[in-house]
Design an enzyme around this catalytic site. Structure first.
Site, PDB file in Angstrom:
ATOM      1  N   PRO A  92       0.806  -1.223   0.000  1.00  0.00           N
ATOM      2  CA  PRO A  92       0.000   0.000   0.000  1.00  0.00           C
ATOM      3  C   PRO A  92       0.840   1.274   0.000  1.00  0.00           C
ATOM      4  O   PRO A  92       0.347   2.346  -0.341  1.00  0.00           O
ATOM      5  CB  PRO A  92      -0.819  -0.107   1.292  1.00  0.00           C
ATOM      6  CG  PRO A  92      -0.834  -1.555   1.621  1.00  0.00           C
ATOM      7  CD  PRO A  92       0.478  -2.094   1.147  1.00  0.00           C
ATOM      8  N   GLU A 119       1.305  -7.260   8.457  1.00  0.00           N
ATOM      9  CA  GLU A 119       1.422  -5.814   8.668  1.00  0.00           C
ATOM     10  C   GLU A 119       2.470  -5.179   7.756  1.00  0.00           C
ATOM     11  O   GLU A 119       2.697  -3.978   7.807  1.00  0.00           O
ATOM     12  CB  GLU A 119       1.787  -5.527  10.130  1.00  0.00           C
ATOM     13  CG  GLU A 119       0.663  -5.811  11.114  1.00  0.00           C
ATOM     14  CD  GLU A 119      -0.579  -4.999  10.804  1.00  0.00           C
ATOM     15  OE1 GLU A 119      -0.477  -3.760  10.697  1.00  0.00           O
ATOM     16  OE2 GLU A 119      -1.659  -5.608  10.658  1.00  0.00           O
ATOM     17  N   ARG A 157      -0.469  -7.953 -21.316  1.00  0.00           N
ATOM     18  CA  ARG A 157      -1.296  -7.643 -22.486  1.00  0.00           C
ATOM     19  C   ARG A 157      -0.659  -6.571 -23.369  1.00  0.00           C
ATOM     20  O   ARG A 157      -1.100  -6.375 -24.504  1.00  0.00           O
ATOM     21  CB  ARG A 157      -2.697  -7.235 -22.047  1.00  0.00           C
ATOM     22  CG  ARG A 157      -2.787  -5.909 -21.341  1.00  0.00           C
ATOM     23  CD  ARG A 157      -4.177  -5.697 -20.737  1.00  0.00           C
ATOM     24  NE  ARG A 157      -5.242  -5.959 -21.691  1.00  0.00           N
ATOM     25  CZ  ARG A 157      -5.664  -5.104 -22.606  1.00  0.00           C
ATOM     26  NH1 ARG A 157      -5.074  -3.918 -22.695  1.00  0.00           N
ATOM     27  NH2 ARG A 157      -6.637  -5.411 -23.438  1.00  0.00           N
ATOM     28  N   ASP A 172      -7.335   1.328 -25.711  1.00  0.00           N
ATOM     29  CA  ASP A 172      -7.914   1.055 -24.392  1.00  0.00           C
ATOM     30  C   ASP A 172      -8.064   2.326 -23.577  1.00  0.00           C
ATOM     31  O   ASP A 172      -7.318   3.292 -23.756  1.00  0.00           O
ATOM     32  CB  ASP A 172      -7.019   0.090 -23.602  1.00  0.00           C
ATOM     33  CG  ASP A 172      -7.215  -1.348 -24.034  1.00  0.00           C
ATOM     34  OD1 ASP A 172      -8.245  -1.641 -24.662  1.00  0.00           O
ATOM     35  OD2 ASP A 172      -6.326  -2.166 -23.748  1.00  0.00           O
TER      36      ASP A 172
END
Length: 247
Positions: A92, A119, A157, A172
């Site tokens: 994160p 954690e 991709r 895209d």
């Protein structure tokens, strides 16, 4: 491209990497993905990969030894000695993943992804082992496995030959900094709702202009933040200003 993924839950990757476009890319030899269980690089009978945090606090922290030994072992067996291999921690705290980053990573021949858990990881891993940290969004997940799948799919991709046409990649959403234009297929009329006339005109230049305008309009309505960095020519910027005023 070769991608190695270090995880505590290798079974999680069986479904996503064995279906659809990704499966065909593997079968055609365009990408090779290797899933490694971190517990195989431990030395105690319980295969311990986490421990309590120095200084106290809730939760467990991933230990430094198994990750260092795993990365070093994979590098020594799989990669040329003179090759700098990106070692990416899914966390994160990393930089926010984007199409631009996916494009950067797709230029690499090798990638090594580490799926964080608990954690977090011993910070010496961040300081002395990984070369990059990536987050897929500002929300909490149970671990780095799902982010690793997202990053891998977005990168693979973009490898030439994976999709039937590179135009699919270039058109895209986010590929040009804008959201994709509206798409329609048969029937021409359904419940009184018609396909826009311009798409039936056969005039390719007119269709291209319409699609570009629709992309700008849709981005302004749904993701106006993207327009700050979108690549627009003078005419398109004038259109954008008119649209902003009309809103």
């Amino acid at each position: 491209m070769r991608i190695d993924i270090l995880t505590l839950f290798p079974q999680m990757f069986q479904g996503p990497f064995n279906e659809s476009i990704f499966r065909r890319a593997v079968d055609r030899g365009l990408v090779r993905v290797n899933i490694h269980n971190m517990r195989e690089y431990t030395h105690d009978r319980h295969h311990t990969v986490d421990d309590y945090s120095y200084g106290g606090g809730t939760g467990m922290v991933m230990k430094v030894e198994p990750l260092f030994e795993a990365v070093e072992s994979i590098k020594s067996r799989a990669y040329p000695e003179d090759r700098d291999v990106p070692v990416i921690l899914l966390t994160p705290q990393g930089r926010l993943f984007s199409q631009k980053i996916a494009r950067e990573l797709s230029q690499q021949e090798y990638l090594l992804l580490i799926c964080g858990r608990y954690e977090g990881v011993d910070d010496r891993i961040k300081e002395h082992l990984v070369t990059d940290e990536i987050s897929i969004g500002d929300y909490v997940l149970s671990g780095g496995e799902l982010p690793a799948m997202v990053v891998t799919d977005a990168v693979v991709r973009m490898i030439p030959g994976v999709l039937g046409s590179m135009e699919s990649v270039l058109e895209d959403s986010h590929a040009t900094g804008l959201l994709e234009y509206p798409q329609y297929t048969r029937p021409e009329v359904y419940r009184g709702w018609s396909v826009p006339e311009v798409l039936l005109s056969g005039n390719h230049a007119r269709i291209a202009n319409w699609r570009r305008e629709q992309s700008i309009m849709r981005t302004l309505e749904r993701r106006p933040d993207l327009l700050e960095s979108a690549e627009l020519n003078k005419t398109e910027r004038q259109l954008l200003e008119r649209l902003r005023k009309s809103h």
